[in-house]
Design an enzyme around this catalytic site. Structure first.
Site, PDB file in Angstrom:
ATOM      1  CD  GLU A 181      -2.982  -1.011   0.349  1.00 38.12           C
ATOM      2  OE1 GLU A 181      -3.220   0.097  -0.170  1.00 38.12           O
ATOM      3  OE2 GLU A 181      -3.577  -2.043   0.037  1.00 38.12           O
TER       4      GLU A 181
ATOM      5  CB  CYS B  49      -1.939   7.172   1.413  1.00 42.66           C
ATOM      6  SG  CYS B  49      -3.374   6.382   2.117  1.00 42.66           S
TER       7      CYS B  49
END
Ligand code: NDP
Length: 528
Positions: free
Chosen positions: A232, A266
């Protein structure tokens, strides 16, 4: 020793002994035993044990927020909504659905190729999962994969960021209070080199959340064993505002999406594209909204402290590069301790670092676009593809745009929120990584499928076994034409009758198994 220092006031929060290779190997051995035992606990029972987390978190909300705020510097509401709330939702989702998601699945089986046979897929846990997590949402981004791994039947060794050690300690303490079996959840203290040692100790799966360069190093190390990895990584998420959007709502969303957690998310909005027809109206609205934002700590702050000096240096470099190339900014980049004022930048282009690389800080660059085609082309002009936000009152148009974006996830007329939907698998494309967590797919990703086929044939010998001959070749050719060839069933039977006669003993045609075969035939027609 590693010292944990609060970014708010420089206060010493604790000292932690760095894990050595020896301790990591001992922890891995202990984790393996714990994993074997935990895998034998039926999913229903695992769910009951893990269900104790929800009331525990609810009873501790203020205390949890205090520790998160002190460790990260984020504001209290951000800690509650960004770190704890998603875990409550994920825990509730898996409590409800984990058993059915992980249930063994019956698979339809062709009655011609496998007469009388049944097939299924079992999900088995990997064993020991290494969870390597970042500092920006250290509670959520550690606990979400950790919890998912446990639901799936694995043991976990957590390596939090060296900047988030009190959160690692907090998570392990919470797990201890769930009375989980010994060594099912352990943690390591150290920097990236300890992360590498963890991989060398040979876990069965690595779940990594962090930056692109560290992700590459993780994958390279894991490849030596080899161990499967899920990565990720970062994002450079676009927000597209069309002239027919609700502009005030879009303005507030852009500010929230770009600056929540001081832009250290993010899924932050890192590129804002606004349609020409409303750009000149939207920019002053955005600058007005910006003036209302408060940087600070406690109940008055919208943006808290940035967590690390290293990250601030990146923000400064992106700002300097943009200004040097002719960008205009809402003001100078100012810093007071670790508190950084948020800025909007315009007159920017894709040659600037702020439009290409992840900034991970409170800068919001915005550009114009003319039409749908240009909007899609600008949004896709990035090496990263994590999340995207599209704004229009014409939902069909927004969904048409979304379908063309190179992204792992998208949200229409909102920002960031989709990552908090526990039922939606989350992850990136391009250099934003691969693998998904959350949702059914995310839970299954912490297991591997084992497929099995059970024959119920009463024949002494199957027709495909030896010996082969010219005759058997012709018979199988006829059989293939019967199953896959053109024409009606009657025509296929008629032209292949001599070949089919050779298979009359085969259990699909065996009248004693008629009922069983009918059931298989029906399910095959439906699913195969
Ligand atoms: P890093 O990549 O620096 O670190 C992530 C974790 O990996 C930390 O625990 C770090 O340890 C560890 N680590 C660093 N190098 C290695 C290595 N070579 N081998 C093994 N482990 C290593 O990321 P940040 O902590 O700076 O987090 C920010 C990044 O994470 C941003 O790029 C952000 O976009 C991304 N991110 C992605 C999310 C997603 O869901 N896609 C969510 C949130 C963040 P240590 O910190 O102790 O050095």
């Amino acid at each position: 020793m590693l010292r944990a220092i609060s970014p708010i006031d420089g206060r010493l929060l604790g000292e932690f002994v760095v894990s050595t290779s020896d301790t990591i190997h001992r922890q891995m051995l202990a984790a393996r035993t714990a994993a074997d035992n935990w895998a034998r606990v039926p999913t229903e029972s695992r769910v009951k044990i893990l269900a104790k987390l929800l009331p525990l978190l609810l009873s501790e909300l203020d205390n949890l927020c205090d520790i998160i705020v002190q460790t990260t510097g984020k504001v209290r509401t951000e800690a509650l909504l960004g770190e704890i709330y998603p875990i409550l939702d994920l825990a509730t989702y898996y409590e409800k659905h984990a058993t059915s998601i992980l249930r063994t699945q019956d698979i339809a089986t062709s009655p011609f190729a496998f007469p009388g046979a049944t097939a299924k897929i079992e999900r088995r846990p990997y064993g020991v999962v290494a969870v390597i997590s970042p500092w920006n949402y250290p509670f959520q981004l550690s606990l979400a994969p950790l919890l998912t791994a446990l639901y799936a039947g694995n043991a976990v060794i957590l390596k939090p960021s060296e900047l988030s050690l009190p959160i690692g300690q907090l998570i392990v303490d919470l797990c201890r209070r769930l009375e989980l079996p010994p060594n099912l959840v352990q943690w390591l203290v150290g920097d990236g080199s300890v992360g590498q040692k963890l991989i060398d100790a040979g876990p069965d799966l690595v779940f990594f959340t962090g930056g692109l360069n560290s992700g590459r190093a993780v994958m390279q190390r894991a490849a030596q064993h080899p161990i499967p990895v899920m990565l990720e990584l970062g994002g450079k998420d676009p927000m597209l505002v069309f002239a027919d959007a609700q502009l005030t709502r879009a303005r507030d969303a852009a500010l929230y999406g770009a600056f929540s957690n001081s832009g250290q998310a993010c899924v932050s909005i890192e590129r804002l594209y606004v349609q020409n027809d409303c750009f000149d109206q939207f920019l002053p609205m955005l600058l007005d909204g910006l003036k209302q934002l408060q940087v600070g700590h406690g109940s008055r702050g919208d943006l808290g402290a940035m967590t690390s000096q290293k990250q601030f240096d990146i923000v400064q470099a992106h700002y300097d590069d943009a200004i040097a190339q002719g960008a205009q900014a809402s003001g100078p980049l100012q810093r007071n301790g670790n508190y950084v004022n948020p800025l909007v930048l315009w007159n920017v282009h894709h040659g600037m670092r702020v439009m290409r690389e992840e900034t991970f800080g409170p800068l919001l660059p915005l550009m114009r676009f003319s039409d749908e085609t240009e909007a899609v082309s600008l949004a896709n002009n990035s090496e990263l593809g994590l999340n995207a936000s599209i704004w229009s009152s014409d939902i069909a148009k927004a969904e048409r745009i979304a379908a063309q974006l190179q992204t792992g996830n998208w949200v229409i007329n909102d920002v960031l929120k989709n990552i908090g939907h526990a039922g939606l698998p989350f992850g990136g494309v391009k250099k934003s990584g691969f693998g998904r967590y959350h949702g059914a797919e995310g839970l299954r990703n912490f297991t591997y499928p084992v497929s099995g086929l059970t024959s119920r044939s009463s024949l002494a010998k199957e027709p495909n076994w030896f010996p082969y001959s010219d005759t058997s070749y012709k018979q199988f050719k006829g059989f293939i034409d019967f199953v896959y060839g053109g024409g009606s069933l009657f025509q296929r039977i008629k032209r292949n009758w001599p070949a089919l006669e050779a298979f009359k003993e085969y259990s699909a045609f065996d009248l004693t198994q008629r009922w069983q075969n009918l059931k298989i035939l029906l399910s095959w027609k439906r699913d195969y």
